[in-house]
Design an enzyme around this catalytic site. Sequence first.
Site, PDB file in Angstrom:
ATOM      1  N   ASN A  42       0.821  -1.212   0.000  1.00 12.07           N
ATOM      2  CA  ASN A  42       0.000   0.000   0.000  1.00 12.07           C
ATOM      3  C   ASN A  42       0.856   1.262   0.000  1.00 12.07           C
ATOM      4  O   ASN A  42       0.505   2.266   0.593  1.00 12.07           O
ATOM      5  CB  ASN A  42      -0.980  -0.013   1.175  1.00 12.07           C
ATOM      6  CG  ASN A  42      -2.067   1.057   1.077  1.00 12.07           C
ATOM      7  OD1 ASN A  42      -2.462   1.618   2.089  1.00 12.07           O
ATOM      8  ND2 ASN A  42      -2.552   1.345  -0.115  1.00 12.07           N
TER       9      ASN A  42
ATOM     10  N   CYS B 286       2.857   1.830  -3.226  1.00 13.86           N
ATOM     11  CA  CYS B 286       3.210   2.070  -4.632  1.00 13.86           C
ATOM     12  C   CYS B 286       1.975   2.061  -5.538  1.00 13.86           C
ATOM     13  O   CYS B 286       1.403   3.098  -5.830  1.00 13.86           O
ATOM     14  CB  CYS B 286       4.224   1.031  -5.134  1.00 13.86           C
ATOM     15  SG  CYS B 286       5.817   1.062  -4.299  1.00 13.86           S
ATOM     16  N   ARG B 287       1.570   0.865  -5.961  1.00 11.57           N
ATOM     17  CA  ARG B 287       0.517   0.741  -6.976  1.00 11.57           C
ATOM     18  C   ARG B 287      -0.842   1.211  -6.483  1.00 11.57           C
ATOM     19  O   ARG B 287      -1.512   1.996  -7.165  1.00 11.57           O
ATOM     20  CB  ARG B 287       0.417  -0.714  -7.451  1.00 11.57           C
ATOM     21  CG  ARG B 287       1.676  -1.196  -8.143  1.00 11.57           C
ATOM     22  CD  ARG B 287       1.659  -2.682  -8.392  1.00 11.57           C
ATOM     23  NE  ARG B 287       1.806  -3.399  -7.118  1.00 11.57           N
ATOM     24  CZ  ARG B 287       1.751  -4.715  -7.002  1.00 11.57           C
ATOM     25  NH1 ARG B 287       1.516  -5.473  -8.059  1.00 11.57           N
ATOM     26  NH2 ARG B 287       1.908  -5.290  -5.819  1.00 11.57           N
ATOM     27  N   SER B 288      -1.289   0.711  -5.331  1.00  9.58           N
ATOM     28  CA  SER B 288      -2.649   1.057  -4.900  1.00  9.58           C
ATOM     29  C   SER B 288      -2.816   2.532  -4.536  1.00  9.58           C
ATOM     30  O   SER B 288      -3.854   3.114  -4.869  1.00  9.58           O
ATOM     31  CB  SER B 288      -3.134   0.131  -3.776  1.00  9.58           C
ATOM     32  OG  SER B 288      -2.298   0.163  -2.653  1.00  9.58           O
TER      33      SER B 288
END
Length: 155
Positions: free
Chosen positions: A10, A12-14
Site C-alpha cells: 500500500n 506504490c501501486r494502490s
Amino acid sequence: MNILFVCTGNICRSPIAEGILSQKFRNYGIKGVVDSAGFESFHIGDMPDERAIRVSRENGINISGHAARLLTVKDFDVFDRIYVMDSANYQKAIRIARNDKDRQKVDFATNVLTPGANLPVKDPYYDGYAEFESVFMQLDPVCEKIAQSILRKNE
C-alpha cells in the site's frame, strides 16, 4: 460507488490508483469513496514511496497525504468493488473474504479493460522511476474506465 485498490504494501501501486480515481471522481462529480490498502504490516502508517508521490505529482495528483493500511474484513462491508494488482493480491483478498458475496467484489484492476485476462500491474518497488511511470500509465485508463462505467450507471 465505493472503490478500494489493493497491493502488497500500500505504498506504490494502490495509492497511485487511489489518487488517479479520486481525481477522476472530483473531475466528473462522482460521489463515493476511493481508498487503498495492502497486506504487509511493516508499511502501516507509511507515506507512499517517494517515486509514487513523484509520478502522481507530475500528473497533477497529490498522494503525499496517504498513510498505508491493511485490508480488513470490514472493507468488504464498505466497498462495492475491491481491485487488486496481481494474483498474489487476489489470493490474499479471497482468503480474507467471508463468503461468496465478498469474493464477488474482488477482481484484478486490469480486468476493467480486459475482462478475465487477470493481467498484473507490475510491482515497481524494486525498480527505477521508469517503472512507476509505467504503472501510472497502466492504471490511468483503468481508472478512466471505472469512472465512465459509474457515470453511465448514474445516467
